[in-house]
Write an enzyme that holds these catalytic residues in place. Structure first.
Site, PDB file in Angstrom:
ATOM      1  N   HIS A 112       0.872  -1.381   0.072  1.00 13.71           N
ATOM      2  CA  HIS A 112      -0.121  -0.303  -0.029  1.00 13.71           C
ATOM      3  C   HIS A 112       0.689   1.111   0.463  1.00 13.71           C
ATOM      4  O   HIS A 112       0.019   2.211   0.478  1.00 13.71           O
ATOM      5  CB  HIS A 112      -0.778  -0.163   1.157  1.00 13.71           C
ATOM      6  CG  HIS A 112      -1.893  -0.546   1.441  1.00 13.71           C
ATOM      7  ND1 HIS A 112      -2.760  -1.224  -0.074  1.00 13.71           N
ATOM      8  CD2 HIS A 112      -2.281  -1.306   2.183  1.00 13.71           C
ATOM      9  CE1 HIS A 112      -3.610  -2.224   0.555  1.00 13.71           C
ATOM     10  NE2 HIS A 112      -3.715  -2.523   2.089  1.00 13.71           N
ATOM     11  N   SER A 142     -15.070   2.343   3.276  1.00 19.17           N
ATOM     12  CA  SER A 142     -14.911   1.262   3.742  1.00 19.17           C
ATOM     13  C   SER A 142     -13.232   1.526   4.570  1.00 19.17           C
ATOM     14  O   SER A 142     -13.064   0.825   5.715  1.00 19.17           O
ATOM     15  CB  SER A 142     -13.987   0.541   2.176  1.00 19.17           C
ATOM     16  OG  SER A 142     -13.871  -0.535   2.714  1.00 19.17           O
TER      17      SER A 142
HETATM   18  P1  A3P Z   1     -16.189  -2.499   1.344  1.00 17.31           P
HETATM   19  O1  A3P Z   1     -16.089  -2.478   2.399  1.00 17.31           O
HETATM   20  O2  A3P Z   1     -16.721  -1.350   0.766  1.00 17.31           O
HETATM   21  O3  A3P Z   1     -17.158  -3.481   1.011  1.00 17.31           O
HETATM   22  P2  A3P Z   1      -8.869  -4.167   0.313  1.00 17.31           P
HETATM   23  O4  A3P Z   1      -9.185  -5.263  -0.145  1.00 17.31           O
HETATM   24  O5  A3P Z   1      -7.847  -3.474  -0.857  1.00 17.31           O
HETATM   25  O6  A3P Z   1      -9.430  -4.273   1.945  1.00 17.31           O
HETATM   26  O7  A3P Z   1     -10.671  -4.007  -0.533  1.00 17.31           O
HETATM   27  C1  A3P Z   1     -11.816  -4.150   0.371  1.00 17.31           C
HETATM   28  C2  A3P Z   1     -12.636  -3.843  -0.008  1.00 17.31           C
HETATM   29  O8  A3P Z   1     -13.066  -4.610  -1.366  1.00 17.31           O
HETATM   30  C3  A3P Z   1     -13.906  -4.286   1.159  1.00 17.31           C
HETATM   31  O9  A3P Z   1     -15.686  -3.223   0.409  1.00 17.31           O
HETATM   32  C4  A3P Z   1     -14.722  -5.653   0.551  1.00 17.31           C
HETATM   33  O10 A3P Z   1     -15.525  -5.740   0.669  1.00 17.31           O
HETATM   34  C5  A3P Z   1     -13.905  -5.504  -1.077  1.00 17.31           C
HETATM   35  N1  A3P Z   1     -13.866  -7.166  -2.049  1.00 17.31           N
HETATM   36  C6  A3P Z   1     -13.701  -7.580  -1.355  1.00 17.31           C
HETATM   37  N2  A3P Z   1     -13.018  -9.051  -1.926  1.00 17.31           N
HETATM   38  C7  A3P Z   1     -14.890  -8.749  -2.973  1.00 17.31           C
HETATM   39  C8  A3P Z   1     -15.576  -8.944  -4.202  1.00 17.31           C
HETATM   40  N3  A3P Z   1     -14.199 -10.197  -4.455  1.00 17.31           N
HETATM   41  N4  A3P Z   1     -16.563  -8.439  -4.670  1.00 17.31           N
HETATM   42  C9  A3P Z   1     -16.274  -6.677  -4.644  1.00 17.31           C
HETATM   43  N5  A3P Z   1     -16.154  -6.645  -3.398  1.00 17.31           N
HETATM   44  C10 A3P Z   1     -14.973  -7.479  -2.580  1.00 17.31           C
END
Ligand code: A3P
Length: 297
Positions: A112, A142
């Site tokens: 990140h 998020s």
């Molecule tokens: P939300 O909190 O809006 O639900 P990262 O991996 O960068 O931390 O991002 C996390 C975000 O990606 C979260 O968003 C999570 O729910 C979403 N996410 C992870 N897998 C996903 C999938 N297969 N489809 C849609 N969103 C996904």
């Protein structure tokens, strides 16, 4: 008019004027010098932009959709998060980057970090880099949940959104992070820019674009299997991807919590989660910062 930061000062630190986890203090400068190989694949994002989702997509594409085999092992082992691995190593008084130098090639690495902290060889060796962006209001919401659940942030949502707008959350300004990569992209063909929204609404097309970028060909059957594997409901149920240890951590301080790392998984989550005046503030900021880039405004 800087909003106050309600996180304890031992959690965050400022490096290069960018707020970062204090635990990175011991290695943040040396990360710049780690070796990069041309057959590496890096997924780099601002937090909460769909990193985990994209990591799984990239790993499966590069490994012939091996969902039941090695692909069923925890994603964090197949595709380590360089900064967090380093934090763990430092805690055990080990060399923070030994794990990465010992990883079997081709390596898959998540980060990140904003550009100023990333290994300098990324720009000379030029391995494949997949950069993921997300609509800023959804990314902020998020991140708010991430702060609330994992960092036990107890300030108001409004205060968090002010911090986010001011670039005073960890990893600094969302707009800076994305803008820097977007500006580099035309000069580095090894960078592919993916958006959360395209993954969500045009997944097969986005996966095909990833295949082209990663020089991989999948059969129709493999693609079908991958699309299903990456659906929100399936990823949410997958313990290798949606790790239960985080849920256990949250439940220790908030028994009965429904927290899971993979949370809502929709676009426009800000519509029912962000106060209206902040929607306007975010839109104004994004218009100012991203208008010329043609992003999210
Ligand atoms: P939300 O909190 O809006 O639900 P990262 O991996 O960068 O931390 O991002 C996390 C975000 O990606 C979260 O968003 C999570 O729910 C979403 N996410 C992870 N897998 C996903 C999938 N297969 N489809 C849609 N969103 C996904």
């Amino acid at each position: 008019n800087i909003p106050s930061h309600p996180l304890p000062s031992n959690v965050l630190s400022k490096f290069n004027n960018i707020i970062m986890p204090r635990a990175y203090e011991q290695f943040i400068e040396s990360i710049w010098n780690i070796n990069v190989y041309e057959d590496d694949t890096w997924v780099i994002t601002y937090p909460k932009c769909g990193t985990t989702w994209t990591q799984e997509a990239v790993w499966q594409i590069c490994n012939d959709v091996d969902i039941e085999g090695i692909g069923s092992t925890p994603l964090r082992q197949r595709f380590p998060f360089v900064e967090i691995q380093a934090v763990g190593a430092v805690a055990h008084k080990e060399n923070p980057f030994e794990f990465i130098s010992e990883m079997k090639r081709p390596r898959f690495i998540k980060s990140h970090l904003p550009i100023c902290f990333l290994p300098k060889q990324l720009w000379t060796v030029q391995p494949k880099i997949v950069y993921v962006a997300r609509e800023p209001k959804d990314a902020a919401i998020s991140f708010y949940h991430h702060y609330y659940n994992l960092y036990r942030y107890r300030g108001s949502k409004e205060n968090f959104l002010d911090l986010f707008l001011s670039g005073l959350v960890e990893h600094g300004s969302y707009w800076d992070h994305i803008e820097q990569f977007h500006l580099l992209k035309p000069h580095y063909p090894n960078i592919m820019f993916v958006t959360y929204e395209n993954m969500k609404h045009h997944m097969p097309r986005t996966l095909n674009e990833l295949c082209v970028f990663l020089n991989k060909t999948l059969s129709g059957k493999q693609m079908e299997k991958l699309v299903s594997h990456l659906q929100f409901e399936n990823m949410k149920e997958n313990p290798g991807i949606n790790p239960s240890h985080l849920k256990e951590t949250v439940q220790r301080h908030r028994p009965g919590s429904e927290y899971t790392f993979i949370r809502r998984g929709i676009t426009d989550s800000h519509k029912d989660e962000m106060p209206k005046e902040y929607i306007e503030k975010f839109n104004e900021m994004t218009k100012g910062r991203f208008h010329e880039l043609g992003l999210y405004h």
